[in-house]
Write an enzyme that holds these catalytic residues in place. Structure first.
Site, mmCIF file in Angstrom:
data_model
loop_
_atom_site.group_PDB
_atom_site.id
_atom_site.type_symbol
_atom_site.label_atom_id
_atom_site.label_comp_id
_atom_site.label_asym_id
_atom_site.label_seq_id
_atom_site.Cartn_x
_atom_site.Cartn_y
_atom_site.Cartn_z
ATOM 1 N N ARG A 164 -8.026 -2.494 0.542
ATOM 2 C CA ARG A 164 -7.591 -3.107 -0.844
ATOM 3 C C ARG A 164 -7.873 -1.806 -1.970
ATOM 4 O O ARG A 164 -8.203 -2.259 -3.079
ATOM 5 C CB ARG A 164 -8.357 -4.231 -1.367
ATOM 6 C CG ARG A 164 -8.066 -5.332 -0.096
ATOM 7 C CD ARG A 164 -6.724 -5.898 -0.149
ATOM 8 N NE ARG A 164 -6.548 -7.149 0.532
ATOM 9 C CZ ARG A 164 -6.504 -7.090 1.996
ATOM 10 N NH1 ARG A 164 -6.193 -5.802 2.563
ATOM 11 N NH2 ARG A 164 -6.454 -8.073 2.744
ATOM 12 N N SER A 241 -6.203 -14.215 -2.560
ATOM 13 C CA SER A 241 -7.384 -14.074 -2.159
ATOM 14 C C SER A 241 -8.160 -13.385 -3.107
ATOM 15 O O SER A 241 -7.728 -12.234 -3.650
ATOM 16 C CB SER A 241 -7.714 -13.209 -0.927
ATOM 17 O OG SER A 241 -7.043 -13.759 0.194
ATOM 18 N N GLU A 337 -11.184 -8.662 -5.749
ATOM 19 C CA GLU A 337 -9.829 -7.982 -5.441
ATOM 20 C C GLU A 337 -9.196 -7.750 -6.717
ATOM 21 O O GLU A 337 -8.380 -6.883 -7.020
ATOM 22 C CB GLU A 337 -8.791 -8.493 -4.506
ATOM 23 C CG GLU A 337 -9.270 -8.349 -3.169
ATOM 24 C CD GLU A 337 -8.186 -8.960 -1.927
ATOM 25 O OE1 GLU A 337 -7.102 -8.863 -2.394
ATOM 26 O OE2 GLU A 337 -8.489 -9.575 -1.108
#
Length: 342
Positions: A164, A241, A337
């Site tokens: 990520r 997420s 994230e």
């Protein structure tokens, strides 16, 4: 030529559905558009944005220029017996692009189907799902430096892809580049990636063998799995997420297992493991729990949602409460994230 709109609502440019306005909203297609814009607004704060599927606006107004790429062109740069090199405008809807690649018989992105966002953002966030990351397929990125106006072509190595993460997310580089083109290297032969246990189980449940599975069947399967786990942003605001799965040492894992022997984890290297953030959050009773208009999704503890009318600080409060409880119980700091925009 770039196009400008004053006091532009960004509600449709963030999947949380947070109401925020940009002092100036600018669209561009090619590098020269961005360069002209920089001359027209020197010294201004800039924010490149796609669909905003990984952004959380914390203030009701962004004082600066929000940039959105409208480049939806594509060019087949190279083709061999086994692969293609495809140059794609950064403004394409990501899922439409994945569907487009399968239509032409170019493979490798099937597991990333139905992820909200645009192609430019895929290279920033290194979006990943079900055992695949976009960065594995990105060969190059062309972006304009918002400090100098210089167009730069980044190679795969220069993009520094990690979990990520990419060059564009490093603190000293964040939001300083306007992406125009992304080049992907894709295969001409479909090989299903069943490394993610949930996908392999779903294939088995459907009674389909890996040998007979087609790319379109894989895409449809992935879409069904995502729909079962994650809310549709058109119905419930979220960024998918919210937290990264933390990577810790094997020693840390053994320490945690003394109190939580069932903790879900995955090997990363000889001395590192990845912990399931969703498992930890779920075990602490957060799944389905709300704090005012924001809360944790009832089907997936890794997702923070806007139940309606939430502002950015409402979501942030849920984030901080979850982080606090996870650290208290497991001694692990969860990293979002999502990028916070003030």
């Amino acid at each position: 030529m770039f196009q400008l709109t004053a006091n532009h609502s960004l509600r449709k440019h963030n999947t949380f559905g947070i109401e925020c306005h940009a002092a100036t909203f600018a669209t561009y297609e090619v590098a020269s558009d961005v360069q002209q814009l920089l001359q027209a607004f020197p010294g201004t704060r800039y924010l490149p944005i796609g669909m905003g599927s990984n952004l959380l606006f914390l203030a009701p107004r962004f004082e600066g220029v929000v940039l959105h790429c409208e480049n939806r062109q594509w060019q087949l740069l190279e083709e061999s017996d086994t692969e293609v090199l495809l140059r794609v405008g950064a403004g394409w809807n990501w899922d439409e692009f994945v569907r487009h690649t399968l239509h032409h018989g170019w493979y490798g992105l099937e597991n990333l189907s139905y992820i909200p966002g645009e192609t430019g953002a895929s290279a920033v966030q290194n979006v990943g799902a079900f055992g695949v990351e976009a960065g594995e397929r990105v060969a190059a990125v062309e972006a304009v430096d918002l400090r100098t106006g210089v167009l730069r072509r980044f190679t795969h190595e220069e993009l520094q892809f990690a979990y990520r993460d990419s060059f564009f997310k490093h603190p000293d580089e964040a939001r300083q580049w306007a992406i125009v083109w992304v080049t992907y290297r894709l295969d001409k032969t479909f090989t299903p990636n069943l490394s993610y246990a949930g996908v392999a189980r779903e294939v088995e449940r459907r009674g389909v063998s890996a040998a007979s599975l087609t790319a379109q069947e894989m895409r449809e399967l992935i879409i069904d799995v995502r729909r079962g786990k994650l809310p549709d942003p058109a119905e419930i605001g979220s960024a998918g997420s919210f937290f990264k799965n933390p990577i810790v040492s094997v020693e840390k894992l053994e320490e945690i297992k003394q109190s939580h022997p069932g903790i879900v984890h995955f090997p990363v290297s000889r001395d590192k493991v990845k912990l399931s953030a969703g498992w930890m959050i779920d075990r602490l009773g957060w799944r389905g729990r709300s704090m005012g208009p924001a809360g944790v999704y009832e089907r997936q503890a890794l997702v923070i949602v806007n139940h309606g009318g939430a502002v950015g600080t409402d979501v942030l409060n849920v984030c901080r409460a979850v982080q606090h409880d996870v650290f208290k119980a497991y001694g692990v700091q969860l990293e979002p994230e999502v990028n916070f925009i003030e």
